[in-house]
Design a protein around this motif. Structure first.
Motif, PDB file in Angstrom:
ATOM      1  N   GLU B 234       0.859  -1.168   0.000  1.00 26.88           N
ATOM      2  CA  GLU B 234       0.000   0.000   0.000  1.00 26.88           C
ATOM      3  C   GLU B 234       0.897   1.220   0.000  1.00 26.88           C
ATOM      4  O   GLU B 234       1.845   1.298   0.776  1.00 26.88           O
ATOM      5  CB  GLU B 234      -0.876   0.013   1.262  1.00 26.88           C
ATOM      6  N   ARG B 235       0.573   2.154  -0.848  1.00 28.52           N
ATOM      7  CA  ARG B 235       1.344   3.395  -0.818  1.00 28.52           C
ATOM      8  C   ARG B 235       0.599   4.374   0.075  1.00 28.52           C
ATOM      9  O   ARG B 235      -0.582   4.607  -0.127  1.00 28.52           O
ATOM     10  CB  ARG B 235       1.480   3.958  -2.216  1.00 28.52           C
ATOM     11  N   ILE B 236       1.328   4.895   1.034  1.00 25.80           N
ATOM     12  CA  ILE B 236       0.692   5.730   2.050  1.00 25.80           C
ATOM     13  C   ILE B 236       1.404   7.080   2.093  1.00 25.80           C
ATOM     14  O   ILE B 236       2.624   7.130   2.232  1.00 25.80           O
ATOM     15  CB  ILE B 236       0.777   5.045   3.435  1.00 25.80           C
ATOM     16  N   ARG B 237       0.616   8.119   1.972  1.00 27.89           N
ATOM     17  CA  ARG B 237       1.207   9.449   2.098  1.00 27.89           C
ATOM     18  C   ARG B 237       1.091   9.861   3.557  1.00 27.89           C
ATOM     19  O   ARG B 237      -0.009   9.982   4.081  1.00 27.89           O
ATOM     20  CB  ARG B 237       0.478  10.434   1.196  1.00 27.89           C
ATOM     21  N   ILE B 238       2.220  10.059   4.191  1.00 25.13           N
ATOM     22  CA  ILE B 238       2.196  10.385   5.624  1.00 25.13           C
ATOM     23  C   ILE B 238       2.570  11.844   5.826  1.00 25.13           C
ATOM     24  O   ILE B 238       3.179  12.463   4.959  1.00 25.13           O
ATOM     25  CB  ILE B 238       3.156   9.477   6.415  1.00 25.13           C
ATOM     26  N   PRO B 239       2.200  12.390   6.993  1.00 17.32           N
ATOM     27  CA  PRO B 239       2.502  13.796   7.270  1.00 17.32           C
ATOM     28  C   PRO B 239       4.008  14.071   7.185  1.00 17.32           C
ATOM     29  O   PRO B 239       4.828  13.194   7.424  1.00 17.32           O
ATOM     30  CB  PRO B 239       2.017  13.993   8.712  1.00 17.32           C
ATOM     31  N   GLY B 303      -1.791   8.834  10.722  1.00 17.40           N
ATOM     32  CA  GLY B 303      -2.241  10.031  10.020  1.00 17.40           C
ATOM     33  C   GLY B 303      -1.982   9.971   8.534  1.00 17.40           C
ATOM     34  O   GLY B 303      -2.174  10.949   7.820  1.00 17.40           O
ATOM     35  N   GLY B 304      -1.549   8.816   8.056  1.00 11.67           N
ATOM     36  CA  GLY B 304      -1.277   8.717   6.633  1.00 11.67           C
ATOM     37  C   GLY B 304      -2.512   8.325   5.855  1.00 11.67           C
ATOM     38  O   GLY B 304      -3.454   7.754   6.390  1.00 11.67           O
ATOM     39  N   LYS B 305      -2.476   8.601   4.586  1.00 12.97           N
ATOM     40  CA  LYS B 305      -3.603   8.287   3.719  1.00 12.97           C
ATOM     41  C   LYS B 305      -3.133   7.289   2.668  1.00 12.97           C
ATOM     42  O   LYS B 305      -2.110   7.490   2.032  1.00 12.97           O
ATOM     43  CB  LYS B 305      -4.061   9.577   3.021  1.00 12.97           C
ATOM     44  N   ILE B 306      -3.915   6.256   2.489  1.00  8.33           N
ATOM     45  CA  ILE B 306      -3.539   5.264   1.483  1.00  8.33           C
ATOM     46  C   ILE B 306      -3.878   5.815   0.113  1.00  8.33           C
ATOM     47  O   ILE B 306      -5.040   6.138  -0.157  1.00  8.33           O
ATOM     48  CB  ILE B 306      -4.294   3.953   1.714  1.00  8.33           C
TER      49      ILE B 306
END
Lengths: 216, 466
Positions: B234-239, B303-306
């Motif tokens: 999963e690619r997760i964009r984190i703060p 707090g990351g978004k997939i």
């Protein structure tokens, strides 16, 4: 003396330190936060008489203990009680295996099992097993040599000189060492196959299947 | 980033930089190749010179393997056609390349998004070990975006003279006589005929199958199957503040909860992290393993978004037949992914290049027809150069990925400086470098000690269970 994390949060991150700080483990354990889990484990192992000095409820209250008589975790009669270190680490690992926790950067776990000296491991794990195995080997040996003697009249000393008897001895020792439960036989077989499997998969390219001679 | 794909197996190459090299004496494979020559019956006929034309070779698949192969072929004067089905394919992949790849393939440094110089190994009981102290200033593990790397290699192939076709390879007609051409059936997408594309055929003299784990070329030649792992990511964009922790650090999580026979990872990408795991034996539980991996890294990715979910098969070992007459497989199609670390990009590119070199040499720069013996030279060279590496990694996987105590010992061993040095040397430069025998002996003793202690603790745990 030591402030512990509140009991409510699963006290997992261990303050046990890196092997490079081995000699200082006692002192640093004194000063860092010690989690109540360990105090509990210490209390529970008090049956073995290892933790006579630790109360079961070192929770959040700095006890007014005089500095001369500081309670050191994992200490028994002035020396580190490695047995309880081992037991505590086992408990920590068991806890985590049952319910895995997140790792945090704030309290990294840096415990290295090599801080526990080799003789502590030997005493606790190797020696009992060695006793068992040696006992088995001795019993087998004695009765085998008696049996062979009664059949052939060859005494123990003469048996040792005979090649066949030496082979039997070797087989008996290897058997006692490697086959301790019935499942071990299958396990050993599986292990052997496993060691050669990968190589076989790579060699497959070089083996010409008989059916496809047209490939040539 | 294109479509959300949980399309079946769009392609996840898991590449993780961790390897440990214990063995300094590895048996040479020369005796095997001697045996091989006695098996081979093909009389190498004096292959005829090709009148009026160069050798025509098709490379199916435009990833690292295909791009490298096409470039080498084109530079060698061979008429090369590269067929790639999706020019902007961003294959789900760990994306880690070793240092030697940058040098060997002359990659420009701006292709590399990040330079990972630190790694953290985390054991089943969350014991964390930092790796990377032994790396020198100029050493790093390069993290790339696959779409960028693949595109670059394809462009270079095109500049060298290869023809790049956007098309989907369908099937291949095998030649009747020994010098008949292979007839490829493919669908060409050229924008004009819309999404469905146009069916076309092409005749070529030889084919390099570089079309990945679900290779159709492999199916056409009956190459056989292999065991494969499913890697799920999963690619997760984190703060941003959490992202600074992963600036140049990658993490590896081991444990039964994360994977029974592989590991979970957190790899930094250009502006997000990739969190994933893989397994061979328990493919049905992959989602459970992924949740466990995310749980272990929870604090750090909170707090990351997939932004994307992807999966791909990873071959575990080579296919039984990697070549057949004038068709050879390279890269994932052949199954050249290492065990233990799951690294494949470098080996794909290198095998593509090696196969192309063998073709160039066998055909004398495109003037002669080649036959199977020329391609066998590529297999020989490959096995001789890299089999020790594969064997060592397989051994490590067998010993250290068995059970939780073994993984604990593994993580503990990784803390050792010598281990780190050997690991990175062998990973970055792809050589099974013999260390000093004394250190190796110490290492062996330490390994046995670690494994013993970890198993002893396991017995203690079992005693507690009672």
């Amino acid at each position: 003396m030591s402030l512990s994390m509140a009991l409510c949060s699963p006290p997992i991150s261990s303050p046990l330190l890196n092997s490079t700080l081995t000699p200082k483990i006692l002192l640093t354990l004194l000063s860092t936060k010690r989690l109540s889990l360990f105090s509990l484990t210490r209390a529970s192992s008090s049956d073995n008489g290892t933790s006579a000095t630790v109360s079961a409820t070192t929770v959040e209250i700095p006890k007014p203990v005089s500095p001369a008589k500081e309670e050191v975790p994992f200490e028994k009669e002035g020396k580190t009680d490695w047995d309880s270190v081992i037991v505590s680490e086992a408990k920590r690992r068991k806890w985590l295996e049952d319910s895995p926790e997140t790792t945090t950067n704030d309290e990294p776990v840096l415990f290295d099992t090599s801080i526990i000296p080799w003789w502590a491991w030997m005493k606790r794990y190797h020696l009992p097993e060695a006793e068992l195995l040696n006992g088995r080997a001795a019993m087998i040996g004695f009765f085998m040599s008696y049996f062979v003697d009664s059949l052939t009249g060859v005494g123990l000393v003469d048996q040792m000189g005979n090649f066949f008897c030496k082979t039997l001895l070797f087989v008996a020792v290897a058997g006692v060492l490697f086959i301790r439960k019935n499942e071990d036989l299958d396990k050993l077989q599986g292990l052997f196959e496993e060691t050669t499997l990968y190589d076989k998969q790579w060699q497959a390219a070089w083996k010409e299947p008989e059916s496809s001679s047209s490939k040539k | 980033m294109a479509t959300f794909a949980l399309k079946s197996f769009t392609g996840l190459r898991q590449s993780s930089p961790d390897q440990i090299n214990f063995v300094s004496h590895v048996p040479s494979s020369l005796s095997r190749s001697q045996r091989r020559t006695s098996l081979k019956v093909t009389a190498s006929r004096a292959s005829p010179k090709l009148a009026n034309r160069s050798l025509r070779v098709a490379v199916i698949g435009g990833g690292p393997a295909g791009g490298a192969a096409a470039e080498t072929l084109a530079q060698g004067g061979i008429e090369t056609i590269l067929i790639e089905r999706k020019m902007d394919n961003c294959k789900p992949c760990g994306g880690a390349i070793p240092l030697c790849m940058v040098g060997e393939f002359n990659l420009p440094l701006d292709i590399i998004d990040r330079r990972v110089t630190k790694m953290k190994m985390i054991s089943p009981s969350n014991i964390a070990v930092d790796i990377g102290r032994t790396l020198k200033e100029h050493e790093y593990i390069g993290m790339v975006r696959r779409e960028v790397l693949d595109q670059y290699l394809r462009e270079r192939a095109e500049k060298s003279g290869a023809t790049v076709i956007n098309g989907l390879f369908l099937k291949m007609d095998l030649p009747e006589e020994w010098d008949s051409p292979y007839v490829l059936h493919y669908t060409e997408y050229d924008g004009k005929t819309g999404a469905t594309g146009q069916k076309k055929t092409m005749e070529v003299d030889a084919v390099i199958g570089a079309d990945g784990a679900n290779s159709r070329v492999a199916k056409s030649i009956g190459a056989g199957d292999y065991d494969y792992a499913i890697a799920f990511q999963e690619r997760i964009r984190i703060p941003d503040d959490k992202m600074t922790y992963y600036e140049d650090l990658a993490e590896m999580y081991v444990g039964d909860d994360v994977s029974p026979d592989f590991y979970g990872w957190v790899f930094p990408k250009c502006d997000h992290v990739a969190v994933g795991t893989g397994t061979v034996t328990h493919k049905g539980d992959i989602k459970k393993f992924q949740l466990a991996t995310r749980n272990r890294a929870k604090d750090k990715i909170l707090g990351g978004k997939i932004i994307r979910v992807e999966a791909h098969p990873i071959p575990e070992h080579p296919r039984p037949r990697r070549l057949s007459k004038r068709v050879a497989l390279v890269g994932d199609a052949a199954g050249y992914v290492t065990k233990c670390s799951g690294e494949g990009i470098y080996f794909a590119a290198k095998s593509g290049r090696m196969c192309a070199e063998a073709i160039v040499e066998g055909s004398q720069n495109g003037k002669k027809m080649i036959d199977e013996s020329d391609l066998r030279k590529y297999l020989e060279k490959w096995d001789k150069t890299y089999l020790p590496t594969y064997r060592v990694l397989d051994l490590l996987q067998k010993v250290f990925y068995r059970s939780n105590p073994a993984r604990e010992a593994f993580v503990e061993m990784c803390g050792d400086e010598y281990v780190q040095k050997m690991t990175f040397d062998s990973y970055l430069y792809k050589r099974v470098a013999p260390g000093s025998p004394l250190e190796d002996l110490k290492l062996a003793v330490n390994t046995i000690g670690s494994v013993f202690r970890a198993n002893a603790l396991r017995r203690e745990i079992e005693k507690l269970n009672v």
